[in-house]
Design an enzyme around this catalytic site. Structure first.
Site, PDB file in Angstrom:
ATOM      1  N   ASN A 154      13.141  25.338  22.096  1.00  0.00           N
ATOM      2  CA  ASN A 154      13.804  26.284  23.008  1.00  0.00           C
ATOM      3  C   ASN A 154      14.242  25.645  24.328  1.00  0.00           C
ATOM      4  O   ASN A 154      15.230  26.047  24.923  1.00  0.00           O
ATOM      5  CB  ASN A 154      12.970  27.545  23.226  1.00  0.00           C
ATOM      6  CG  ASN A 154      11.591  27.269  23.762  1.00  0.00           C
ATOM      7  OD1 ASN A 154      11.187  26.120  23.863  1.00  0.00           O
ATOM      8  ND2 ASN A 154      10.870  28.311  24.106  1.00  0.00           N
ATOM      9  N   GLU A 252       0.259  24.501  25.076  1.00  0.00           N
ATOM     10  CA  GLU A 252       0.980  25.653  25.609  1.00  0.00           C
ATOM     11  C   GLU A 252       1.508  26.411  24.413  1.00  0.00           C
ATOM     12  O   GLU A 252       2.444  25.967  23.732  1.00  0.00           O
ATOM     13  CB  GLU A 252       2.097  25.174  26.544  1.00  0.00           C
ATOM     14  CG  GLU A 252       2.490  26.238  27.544  1.00  0.00           C
ATOM     15  CD  GLU A 252       3.835  26.851  27.232  1.00  0.00           C
ATOM     16  OE1 GLU A 252       3.866  27.745  26.356  1.00  0.00           O
ATOM     17  OE2 GLU A 252       4.814  26.425  27.846  1.00  0.00           O
ATOM     18  N   CYS A 286       8.853  31.342  26.059  1.00  0.00           N
ATOM     19  CA  CYS A 286       7.478  31.835  26.009  1.00  0.00           C
ATOM     20  C   CYS A 286       7.143  32.709  27.221  1.00  0.00           C
ATOM     21  O   CYS A 286       6.110  33.352  27.236  1.00  0.00           O
ATOM     22  CB  CYS A 286       6.507  30.668  25.878  1.00  0.00           C
ATOM     23  SG  CYS A 286       6.792  29.441  27.147  1.00  0.00           S
ATOM     24  N   GLU A 463       0.961  22.361  33.131  1.00  0.00           N
ATOM     25  CA  GLU A 463       2.127  21.490  33.320  1.00  0.00           C
ATOM     26  C   GLU A 463       2.786  21.868  34.633  1.00  0.00           C
ATOM     27  O   GLU A 463       2.939  23.056  34.936  1.00  0.00           O
ATOM     28  CB  GLU A 463       3.102  21.661  32.151  1.00  0.00           C
ATOM     29  CG  GLU A 463       2.492  21.130  30.868  1.00  0.00           C
ATOM     30  CD  GLU A 463       3.379  21.217  29.649  1.00  0.00           C
ATOM     31  OE1 GLU A 463       3.284  20.324  28.794  1.00  0.00           O
ATOM     32  OE2 GLU A 463       4.165  22.174  29.544  1.00  0.00           O
TER      33      GLU A 463
END
Ligand code: ADP
Length: 481
Positions: A154, A252, A286, A463
């Site tokens: 994505n 993640e 997400c 992150e």
């Protein structure tokens, strides 16, 4: 076939050079809007991945001071910025998002390298002020070891940037496996990296089937840390594969983001921000809102404002400058969205914007019209799972306690958003939400400057921000007597 000055080599990159696999198998990359074959990327497998890991181990035989790493990071940020439009075009062609979002992703990606460069001093060794047991104590942040980086489709450049910037900052060599749908962005990026002058083996790219490559990254003893962004199912598999080897993991995973609108919120502002958040990459991020909770007193009004905006969105090829939403990544994504809508309608939801689209004949051309559903309830599939599509589902609630319970009623905990004019309530609700990223009167996603990551089954590790820099470091304490 795609033509680009950044894609003169369409191959994996191992140990400082482009590598063609002797295998005949290839990953076919298509434009998800048109089905056009953009490239056939020769696959590499377990052997080449092992070679990349060993090259990384050799590269880490040297140590690189902070100034060297800072220079690399700044050079990478400069290189991305200088090719922002071309990288954006490649992202749009293979991922489908509108051109403006493609270029925006390139700029966002550059921000991670720049931020890491500007904050590398955080990794300087520290000396404790106390003398303890007649010793002086110092703390070092040493590179963990070769890193395996596994990225999703994505954000093919930005998700890579989040991982690779921190790995380079820490002084770790890495082996990246991009998603099979979108390897070209990574390959184009490696053509820039090739010019930076990293030591051979410091950053390798392997394009090929997930299972054998993933297995080497999880099992090879030289790989000491695996950083993954993707589905919770694959994340759990990586946990199992790495468990016998006790590796550091950063995961993640999926989300199920709630967006809560209280009765005192600025409804115009909340509707605008929901649209920007929800329809980025056609709802395939997400941090896209998956559940909207609107207070009973304003639910109809809010739904109306959202519907007006959604009705104006234009779906089409991302290369067309008038497009607001590109296609879904493929027909599998389309089928999931269609099933969630069917399920919700069957359980009593009402569609106020959007039509039933025909199922695409092929894997590509998976355009789903932006849709608004009202009367959505927590038992529906679209409330329980991440839809990853352009569907707004509006729930109603009466009390603060009830909406906190409902928002937290998911195994996931990545992003959440709260809209209210009452600062005390915003604080109270945010404190009760078990999500790693909470927007208050904003639905913005992560930024390079802030640590981003999940709670619960959305994973662990961060992150971005200073915390992100430490993901690829191990702490070593020296006590000097
Ligand atoms: P999605 O369902 O969104 O495509 P995935 O979790 O399947 O997400 O994919 C995310 C990344 O993980 C991709 O690069 C994919 O190829 C990779 N992947 C999938 N299965 C495995 C596996 N068994 N081992 C390692 N990587 C995998």
């Amino acid at each position: 076939m795609i033509e680009s000055p950044l894609l003169k080599n369409i191959d994996s990159y191992i140990d400082g050079g482009w590598v063609s696999s002797p295998n005949t198998a290839a990953t076919t990359v298509r434009n998800p809007a048109t089905g056009e074959v953009l490239a056939e990327v020769p696959d590499v497998g377990a052997d080449e991945t092992t070679a990349a890991v060993l090259a990384g181990e050799r590269a880490m035989g040297q140590t690189f001071d902070l100034d060297t790493r800072r220079r690399w990071l700044n050079d990478i940020a400069d290189a991305i910025e200088s090719q922002q439009d071309e990288l954006g075009r490649i992202i749009t062609l293979e991922q489908g998002k509108p051109l403006k979002q493609g270029a925006g992703e390139a700029s966002y990606a550059a921000g991670f390298y720049r931020y890491a460069a500007e904050h590398l001093d955080e990794l300087e060794p520290e000396t404790l002020p106390e003398t303890v047991r007649d010793c002086r104590w110092s703390i070092r942040h040493t590179p963990t070891g070769v890193a395996g980086l596994i990225t999703p489709w994505n954000f093919p450049l930005a998700m890579l940037a989040k991982k690779l910037s921190a790995a380079i900052a820490a002084g770790c060599a890495s082996v990246t496996k991009p998603a099979p749908d979108t390897p070209l962005t990574a390959i184009a990026f490696w053509s820039l990296l090739d010019e930076i002058g990293l030591p051979a083996g410091m950053a390798s790219l392997v394009v090929g089937p997930a299972e054998p490559i993933g297995r080497v990254l999880c099992e090879h003893p030289a790989v000491r840390v695996v950083s993954f962004t993707g589905s919770t199912g694959v994340g759990k598999k990586l946990l199992e594969l790495t468990a016998p080897h006790v590796k550091k993991l950063s995961l993640e995973l999926g989300g199920n983001a709630p967006l809560i609108v209280f009765e005192d919120a600025d409804l115009e502002d909340a509707a605008d921000k929901l649209i920007t958040n929800k329809f980025r990459a056609s709802g395939q991020t997400c941090v896209c809102t998956n559940r909207v909770f609107a207070h009973e007193a304003i639910a109809d009004d809010f739904a109306q404002r959202v519907a007006e905006r959604v009705g104006k969105l234009r779906v089409g090829d991302g290369m067309d400058e008038h497009t607001d939403l590109g296609p879904l990544i493929n027909r599998v994504g389309f089928d999931k969205v269609a099933e969630h809508v069917r399920d919700a309608l069957g359980l009593g939801a009402t569609r106020i914007v959007g039509d039933e689209p025909p199922r695409p004949a092929e894997a590509w051309g998976a355009f789903y019209p932006p849709t608004v559903l009202v009367g959505v309830t927590t038992d529906m599939q679209m409330s329980r799972e991440e839809t990853f599509g352009p569907i707004v589902g509006i729930h109603r609630f009466e009390t603060e306690a009830e909406v906190i319970d409902a928002a937290n009623g998911t195994p996931y905990g990545l992003a959440a958003y709260v809209f209210t004019a009452d600062a005390d309530r915003a604080d109270r609700v945010a404190t009760s939400l078990r999500f790693g990223h909470v927007g208050i009167n904003t639905a913005t996603g992560p930024a390079p400057q802030a640590p981003f990551g999940g709670m619960k089954q959305s994973g662990f590790g961060r992150e971005g921000g200073i915390e992100g820099l430490f993901e690829f470091c191990e702490t070593q304490v020296l006590a000097r007597g």
